[in-house]
Each structure stands twice: as C-alpha cells, then as structure tokens.
Design a protein around this motif. Structure first.
Motif, PDB file in Angstrom:
ATOM      1  N   VAL A   1      -4.362 -19.791   4.710  1.00 49.25           N
ATOM      2  CA  VAL A   1      -3.697 -19.126   3.567  1.00 49.25           C
ATOM      3  C   VAL A   1      -2.247 -18.837   3.945  1.00 49.25           C
ATOM      4  CG1 VAL A   1      -3.634 -17.030   2.156  1.00 49.25           C
ATOM      5  CG2 VAL A   1      -5.824 -18.087   2.674  1.00 49.25           C
ATOM      6  N   LEU A   2      -2.054 -18.304   5.161  1.00 52.98           N
ATOM      7  CA  LEU A   2      -0.689 -17.942   5.583  1.00 52.98           C
ATOM      8  C   LEU A   2       0.193 -19.169   5.773  1.00 52.98           C
ATOM      9  CD1 LEU A   2      -1.276 -14.967   8.051  1.00 52.98           C
ATOM     10  CD2 LEU A   2      -0.403 -14.893   5.731  1.00 52.98           C
ATOM     11  N   ALA A   3      -0.420 -20.301   6.130  1.00 50.30           N
ATOM     12  CA  ALA A   3       0.373 -21.525   6.275  1.00 50.30           C
ATOM     13  C   ALA A   3       0.927 -21.963   4.921  1.00 50.30           C
ATOM     14  CB  ALA A   3      -0.496 -22.623   6.876  1.00 50.30           C
ATOM     15  N   ILE A   4       0.142 -21.716   3.867  1.00 53.10           N
ATOM     16  CA  ILE A   4       0.596 -22.074   2.506  1.00 53.10           C
ATOM     17  C   ILE A   4       1.535 -21.000   1.965  1.00 53.10           C
ATOM     18  CG2 ILE A   4      -0.177 -22.481   0.119  1.00 53.10           C
ATOM     19  CD1 ILE A   4      -2.836 -23.507   1.390  1.00 53.10           C
ATOM     20  N   ASP A   5       1.125 -19.743   2.172  1.00 52.93           N
ATOM     21  CA  ASP A   5       1.894 -18.622   1.628  1.00 52.93           C
ATOM     22  C   ASP A   5       2.088 -17.571   2.733  1.00 52.93           C
ATOM     23  OD1 ASP A   5       2.919 -16.486   0.242  1.00 52.93           O
ATOM     24  OD2 ASP A   5       1.131 -16.095  -0.962  1.00 52.93           O
ATOM     25  N   PRO A   6       3.172 -17.688   3.505  1.00 53.92           N
ATOM     26  CA  PRO A   6       3.363 -16.778   4.657  1.00 53.92           C
ATOM     27  C   PRO A   6       3.479 -15.307   4.245  1.00 53.92           C
ATOM     28  CG  PRO A   6       4.924 -18.608   4.708  1.00 53.92           C
ATOM     29  CD  PRO A   6       4.276 -18.645   3.371  1.00 53.92           C
ATOM     30  N   GLU A   7       3.728 -15.056   2.964  1.00 47.84           N
ATOM     31  CA  GLU A   7       3.896 -13.665   2.517  1.00 47.84           C
ATOM     32  C   GLU A   7       2.646 -13.157   1.795  1.00 47.84           C
ATOM     33  OE1 GLU A   7       7.741 -12.716   0.945  1.00 47.84           O
ATOM     34  OE2 GLU A   7       8.313 -12.889   3.055  1.00 47.84           O
ATOM     35  N   ASN A   8       1.509 -13.764   2.058  1.00 44.86           N
ATOM     36  CA  ASN A   8       0.271 -13.339   1.389  1.00 44.86           C
ATOM     37  C   ASN A   8      -0.253 -12.059   2.049  1.00 44.86           C
ATOM     38  OD1 ASN A   8      -2.684 -13.194   0.804  1.00 44.86           O
ATOM     39  ND2 ASN A   8      -2.178 -14.990  -0.422  1.00 44.86           N
ATOM     40  N   VAL A   9      -0.055 -10.964   1.352  1.00 43.06           N
ATOM     41  CA  VAL A   9      -0.407  -9.643   1.901  1.00 43.06           C
ATOM     42  C   VAL A   9      -1.922  -9.541   2.138  1.00 43.06           C
ATOM     43  CG1 VAL A   9      -0.440  -7.175   1.348  1.00 43.06           C
ATOM     44  CG2 VAL A   9       1.600  -8.516   0.900  1.00 43.06           C
ATOM     45  N   GLY A  10      -2.701 -10.076   1.201  1.00 44.58           N
ATOM     46  CA  GLY A  10      -4.172 -10.006   1.318  1.00 44.58           C
ATOM     47  C   GLY A  10      -4.653 -10.661   2.603  1.00 44.58           C
ATOM     48  N   ALA A  11      -4.112 -11.855   2.910  1.00 44.65           N
ATOM     49  CA  ALA A  11      -4.534 -12.568   4.126  1.00 44.65           C
ATOM     50  C   ALA A  11      -4.116 -11.803   5.373  1.00 44.65           C
ATOM     51  CB  ALA A  11      -3.943 -13.966   4.127  1.00 44.65           C
ATOM     52  N   LEU A  12      -2.897 -11.249   5.352  1.00 42.77           N
ATOM     53  CA  LEU A  12      -2.426 -10.475   6.508  1.00 42.77           C
ATOM     54  C   LEU A  12      -3.333  -9.263   6.755  1.00 42.77           C
ATOM     55  CD1 LEU A  12       1.430 -10.571   5.891  1.00 42.77           C
ATOM     56  CD2 LEU A  12       0.295 -11.330   7.978  1.00 42.77           C
ATOM     57  N   VAL A  13      -3.702  -8.608   5.658  1.00 39.07           N
ATOM     58  CA  VAL A  13      -4.544  -7.417   5.784  1.00 39.07           C
ATOM     59  C   VAL A  13      -5.939  -7.797   6.302  1.00 39.07           C
ATOM     60  CG1 VAL A  13      -5.727  -5.627   4.439  1.00 39.07           C
ATOM     61  CG2 VAL A  13      -3.300  -6.051   4.080  1.00 39.07           C
TER      62      VAL A  13
ATOM     63  N   GLU B   1      -4.697 -23.536  -3.739  1.00 34.55           N
ATOM     64  CA  GLU B   1      -5.193 -22.310  -4.378  1.00 34.55           C
ATOM     65  C   GLU B   1      -5.633 -21.321  -3.288  1.00 34.55           C
ATOM     66  OE1 GLU B   1      -4.950 -20.480  -7.459  1.00 34.55           O
ATOM     67  OE2 GLU B   1      -5.318 -22.505  -8.190  1.00 34.55           O
ATOM     68  N   VAL B   2      -4.735 -20.392  -2.949  1.00 32.15           N
ATOM     69  CA  VAL B   2      -5.015 -19.525  -1.800  1.00 32.15           C
ATOM     70  C   VAL B   2      -6.225 -18.603  -2.038  1.00 32.15           C
ATOM     71  CG1 VAL B   2      -2.727 -19.533  -0.742  1.00 32.15           C
ATOM     72  CG2 VAL B   2      -3.233 -17.905  -2.551  1.00 32.15           C
TER      73      VAL B   2
ATOM     74  N   ILE C   1       6.556  -6.878   3.532  1.00 32.28           N
ATOM     75  CA  ILE C   1       6.568  -7.746   2.345  1.00 32.28           C
ATOM     76  C   ILE C   1       6.394  -6.911   1.076  1.00 32.28           C
ATOM     77  CG2 ILE C   1       5.329  -9.624   1.171  1.00 32.28           C
ATOM     78  CD1 ILE C   1       4.549 -10.536   4.112  1.00 32.28           C
ATOM     79  N   ASP C   2       5.410  -6.003   1.112  1.00 26.81           N
ATOM     80  CA  ASP C   2       5.159  -5.148  -0.054  1.00 26.81           C
ATOM     81  C   ASP C   2       4.890  -3.719   0.436  1.00 26.81           C
ATOM     82  OD1 ASP C   2       4.397  -3.865  -2.331  1.00 26.81           O
ATOM     83  OD2 ASP C   2       2.742  -5.212  -2.852  1.00 26.81           O
ATOM     84  N   PRO C   3       5.932  -2.900   0.475  1.00 31.01           N
ATOM     85  CA  PRO C   3       5.776  -1.548   1.054  1.00 31.01           C
ATOM     86  C   PRO C   3       4.780  -0.674   0.284  1.00 31.01           C
ATOM     87  CG  PRO C   3       8.094  -2.097   0.689  1.00 31.01           C
ATOM     88  CD  PRO C   3       7.297  -3.148   0.001  1.00 31.01           C
ATOM     89  N   GLU C   4       4.448  -1.065  -0.940  1.00 30.15           N
ATOM     90  CA  GLU C   4       3.546  -0.210  -1.726  1.00 30.15           C
ATOM     91  C   GLU C   4       2.183  -0.860  -1.936  1.00 30.15           C
ATOM     92  OE1 GLU C   4       5.782   0.781  -5.176  1.00 30.15           O
ATOM     93  OE2 GLU C   4       6.881   2.349  -4.111  1.00 30.15           O
ATOM     94  N   SER C   5       1.873  -1.867  -1.141  1.00 25.54           N
ATOM     95  CA  SER C   5       0.583  -2.551  -1.323  1.00 25.54           C
ATOM     96  C   SER C   5      -0.568  -1.615  -0.935  1.00 25.54           C
ATOM     97  CB  SER C   5       0.543  -3.800  -0.448  1.00 25.54           C
ATOM     98  OG  SER C   5      -0.795  -4.153  -0.206  1.00 25.54           O
ATOM     99  N   PRO C   6      -1.461  -1.278  -1.904  1.00 29.21           N
ATOM    100  CA  PRO C   6      -2.576  -0.388  -1.558  1.00 29.21           C
ATOM    101  C   PRO C   6      -3.444  -0.957  -0.439  1.00 29.21           C
ATOM    102  CG  PRO C   6      -2.419  -0.692  -3.939  1.00 29.21           C
ATOM    103  CD  PRO C   6      -1.479  -1.663  -3.317  1.00 29.21           C
ATOM    104  N   LYS C   7      -3.633  -2.288  -0.444  1.00 30.02           N
ATOM    105  CA  LYS C   7      -4.473  -2.920   0.589  1.00 30.02           C
ATOM    106  C   LYS C   7      -3.898  -2.670   1.981  1.00 30.02           C
ATOM    107  CE  LYS C   7      -6.106  -6.892  -2.043  1.00 30.02           C
ATOM    108  NZ  LYS C   7      -5.833  -8.286  -2.310  1.00 30.02           N
ATOM    109  N   ALA C   8      -2.573  -2.892   2.097  1.00 27.46           N
ATOM    110  CA  ALA C   8      -1.929  -2.726   3.404  1.00 27.46           C
ATOM    111  C   ALA C   8      -1.926  -1.257   3.819  1.00 27.46           C
ATOM    112  CB  ALA C   8      -0.509  -3.267   3.343  1.00 27.46           C
ATOM    113  N   LEU C   9      -1.699  -0.373   2.845  1.00 29.19           N
ATOM    114  CA  LEU C   9      -1.682   1.064   3.161  1.00 29.19           C
ATOM    115  C   LEU C   9      -3.059   1.523   3.631  1.00 29.19           C
ATOM    116  CD1 LEU C   9       0.482   2.333   0.161  1.00 29.19           C
ATOM    117  CD2 LEU C   9       1.110   2.457   2.583  1.00 29.19           C
ATOM    118  N   VAL C  10      -4.091   1.013   2.955  1.00 29.46           N
ATOM    119  CA  VAL C  10      -5.458   1.384   3.343  1.00 29.46           C
ATOM    120  C   VAL C  10      -5.776   0.827   4.731  1.00 29.46           C
ATOM    121  CG1 VAL C  10      -7.902   1.001   2.805  1.00 29.46           C
ATOM    122  CG2 VAL C  10      -6.324   1.656   0.998  1.00 29.46           C
ATOM    123  N   ALA C  11      -5.348  -0.412   4.998  1.00 31.55           N
ATOM    124  CA  ALA C  11      -5.599  -1.004   6.315  1.00 31.55           C
ATOM    125  C   ALA C  11      -4.926  -0.173   7.408  1.00 31.55           C
ATOM    126  CB  ALA C  11      -5.083  -2.438   6.343  1.00 31.55           C
ATOM    127  N   ARG C  12      -3.708   0.284   7.109  1.00 29.83           N
ATOM    128  CA  ARG C  12      -3.011   1.114   8.097  1.00 29.83           C
ATOM    129  C   ARG C  12      -3.755   2.437   8.301  1.00 29.83           C
ATOM    130  NH1 ARG C  12       3.378   2.534   7.977  1.00 29.83           N
ATOM    131  NH2 ARG C  12       3.811   1.791  10.063  1.00 29.83           N
TER     132      ARG C  12
END
Lengths: 307, 165
Positions: free
Chosen positions: A131-143, A104-105, A168-179
C-alpha cells in the motif's frame, strides 16, 4: 444535487471514521438515484463499520448486481466476507477488485486484514508495505504497520510510523488513537487519555477512540477493568459463540450446585450460590459505574450534536 | 432537496402499529428468568413485531422448537415420576435440561433483537421500561399461572408447568 461531490464528501467522512454521517450522505445520493452502484458499495462498507452486517450484505448484493465490474462493490464484498470470517471468499473478492483496478489500496488493505485474521503477520506487513509503495502518504497503512510493530514489541519503529502518519495528517483519529495506544502500553495513562480525547474531538463517533478511552478507564480501576475485559471478550465473540458462552457459564453453575447437593455437600453448593450472586451483582453494578465514568470523561469533550 | 426520497436501509425498523410497545430485549429475558416462559415467549414475539425485526419467523421457529423439546423431556419425565419409575437422582437433571433449553432460546432471541432495538432508538423510537412487567410477573404472575394450572388434571398440569415456568 452534485452526486460526485456528495460521494467524495462521504469518502472523506469515512476516512475520518465518521460512518454515521457518511451513511446520511450516501442516503441522500441513493434518495436521488437508487441505482447508484458506487453509493451502494460505499454504504455497505459504512454499515459494516457500524456492525450492521445484514444491511451491509444487502447493499453489497445490490452494488454487485448493478455493476459487476465495480471495484468498490468487490471491496465491499471482501469486507463483508471478512466480517463473516470467510477468509477465502474475502481474499477472492479483494483480488477481483485488484484485477479491475490494480492500484486500489483499500483492496490491498483488505488483503492485509485477511492475512492478519489468518494470523500471518508477515503477509499482512508485506501487503501494507505494498500500500505504501503505491501511496506513501497512506495514513491507514502507516497506522496498521505501527500496530504490528507494537504487537512485536518494537516501540521505536511504531513511534516513527505514527509520527510520519501525524505529519501527513495531524488530525487523523486513527493516528492519534495509535499514539494513545502506544502511550498506554508504556503505562503513560495521562498521555493516552489526552490522545483519546483529541481523537474524539476530531471524530466523535470514532469507535477506536472510544475503545481506547474505555481501555484507559479500565486500566485505572481493577474492579472495572475485569468487567471491561469480560465484556469486550463477550462482544468480540460471534453471536452464536456468545450465546454458547453465556449458557455454558450458567450451565456450569447449575450443574455444580445440583452435583454438590447430590454428593451431600450443601455448604459447597451454598458457596457456589453466593459466588454466583456476587458475580451477578458485580456485572450489574459495574456497567452503570463504568458508563458514568466514561460519560463524565466525554462531558469534557465538545462533541457534535449528533453524537 | 424537497423532492428527494429518503432511501430506506433494509435493517431499519419498519413502521408497525405496536411500535410504542417496544422494549429492550433485556426485559423479556429477565421476564424469562424471573417470571417464566409463559411471559417471555409472547413478549419476545410482540417485541419482534414492535421493533420491526426481520427475524420474526426464525424467532417463532426457535420458540416452537424449544416448546417441543421441553414437552419431549417433561412429558415422559412426569409420567415416569408419577409411576415411581424415575430415579430420584435424575429429577433435578430433568429440570436442568429444561432450564438450559429455555435459557438458550432466551439468549438467542435477545441477540436477535438487540440491534433492532438499538436501531429503533437511533431513529427516534421510544423504548419502554419493562421493569414493572418483570416485577409483576415475579411477585404475582408465577402464582397466578401455578393456580391456573392447578385446575387442570394432575399430569398435564405438571407437564405444562415444566414447559411454561
């Protein structure tokens, strides 16, 4: 009504930080089946994101009572405890969720948040890597890892992680805000603003995008920047501490006036009176100006009707 | 979906007969600062009922507590001052304690009602503008209360003024 489809829809709304919409979806599920433990647990998490802690606690209790073996109910309990700054209880709840569902990530993410709240960045980083080891595409963990990198001053590592999240998700608000935050740290206000607006177009009620946009506005004006920092500091405090801080400010003002008058220094007392008056006027005037500036900025964004 | 019941979240405003009188808690707080406790305490209670806030009992306890503390401070202070046994230097500090006491409860009540007011507005409820009441209290109310208390016996009037102003 297809309850599982609605739950999946609510989860997607939550992932996009659209908690207001997710609350309405979950309300529909609970209107049909008030005993649905999963819906209560998800609703608790959404309500917590809206800072409705009392209601979140209530929904968590309901979820746990209806299904004590439901991982999401323990996850909700963990987030509720984290919001109450009860770190030991939060970690206990997240670990219980992981015992029931080891991959459960969100629970691991919760452990990372708890470690961050303790000030243990290394432990937080380790949990996020898990988290990334379980789900390498977890945008939240990357951010979150990118934010940790930014906090450590490692801009290149942060950029790489944000790029990966946006791939992974070009429209992720979390990733956009982090950028946007990364740009703001480098002093590139225009690029930061662009990303905040972009994130708001994806999710109009994204709190992190609104905070980023407000930070940008605060950076553009020293006069409003001071007010914004004072305001965010006060809002971040727990309710009792906020009351204490406000009363303490007034008490210092009143006590110093009384003291200076008793010491026979009326001019010092008058100066303090004047400074206090200016401070009051400043806090009253800065708020509507700041809000107007922000609204003007938001007017250019095509927002959904419910915003 | 017509037969689907709307699930009510526990912190959502409950319907009340005085919901149309709800205001942002900022207004009773300003009422306390510019009018006095005589206006703010009943206004906070009415607003809690209008907003359907869940913390009504706690609010009443806070208000009752602050009235008791103010009485405990103001009563002996007035009696000592009338007898000339209260040093002049202490007098402003008595006022200081009373103001801080009332202000603390004012902020606590404001904190308690901020989220209910936001939820009230979010669910389509109307929040009235409290400015006319605050202005009326500032320009007329204080004088009226002072005049009203003037008709009472000396010590009791002074104590009541310190507690209610």
């Amino acid at each position: 009504m297809n309850v599982s489809a609605l739950l999946a829809f609510a989860s997607r709304q939550m992932a996009r930080e659209d908690h207001a919409a997710a609350v309405e979806t979950l309300r529909m599920v609970l209107g049909t089946d008030p005993e649905h433990a999963e819906a209560h647990a998800l609703l608790a998490i959404c309500l917590l994101r809206q800072r409705r802690r009392y209601a979140a606690e209530h929904e968590t209790r309901l979820a746990l009572r209806l299904d004590p073996e439901l991982p999401n109910a323990h996850i909700a309990a963990g987030w509720v405890s984290l919001a109450a700054n009860d770190l030991a209880r939060a970690e206990e709840a997240f670990r219980e969720a992981l015992r029931l569902s080891p991959d459960e990530v969100i629970a691991i993410h919760g452990l990372a948040e708890a470690a961050l709240a303790r000030g243990d960045r290394d432990a937080a980083r380790a949990e996020l890597e898990r988290v990334l080891a379980i789900d390498p595409e977890n945008v939240g963990a990357l951010v979150e890892l990118a934010k940790l990198d930014l906090a450590c001053g490692d801009h290149d590592a942060a950029d790489t992680r944000i790029e990966e999240a946006l791939r992974i998700d070009p429209e992720s608000p979390k990733a956009l805000v982090a950028r946007g935050e990364a740009f703001l740290r480098r002093g590139d206000v225009a690029a930061a603003r662009e990303h905040a607006i972009w994130a708001l177009r994806q999710s109009a009620s994204s709190p992190s995008a609104l905070v980023l946009l407000s930070n940008i506005k605060a950076r553009q004006s020293f006069f409003l920047g001071v007010w914004w920092r004072l305001n965010t500091w006060l809002i971040a405090l727990a309710s009792s501490r906020r009351v204490f801080a406000l009363v303490a400010m007034y008490a210092i003002y009143r006590a110093s006036i009384t003291l200076f008058v008793q010491l026979g220094l009326p001019s010092a007392a008058a100066t303090i009176e004047l400074v206090w008056l200016l401070f009051i006027v400043y806090t009253w005037v800065a708020m509507p100006i700041f809000r107007r500036m922000l609204n003007r900025e938001l007017a250019g964004v095509r927002l959904p009707r419910r915003f | 979906m017509g037969n689907v019941q709307r699930y009510r979240i526990v912190d959502e405003p409950a319907p009340s007969g005085v919901a149309h009188l709800a205001v942002r808690p900022l207004w009773p707080l300003l009422g306390l600062m510019l009018g006095g406790a005589w206006l703010a305490w009943p206004w906070f209670v009415l607003n809690a009922i209008a907003l359907g806030a869940r913390s009504k009992t706690r609010l009443l306890a806070w208000i009752g507590g602050t009235i008791a503390v103010c009485l405990a401070v103001a009563g002996p202070a007035v009696v000592l001052a009338q007898g000339g046994r209260l040093p002049q230097i202490v007098v402003p500090w008595v006022g200081f304690v009373l103001v801080i006491c009332k202000l603390t409860v004012g902020y606590v009540a404001t904190e308690q009602q901020t989220q209910p007011a936001e939820l009230h507005a979010h669910f389509g409820g109307r929040l009235r503008n409290g400015l006319p009441i605050v202005l009326a209290a500032f320009f007329l109310g204080r004088d009226m209360v002072a005049r009203l208390l003037h008709s009472i016996d000396g010590d009791a009037a002074a104590i009541a003024w310190l507690v209610l102003s």
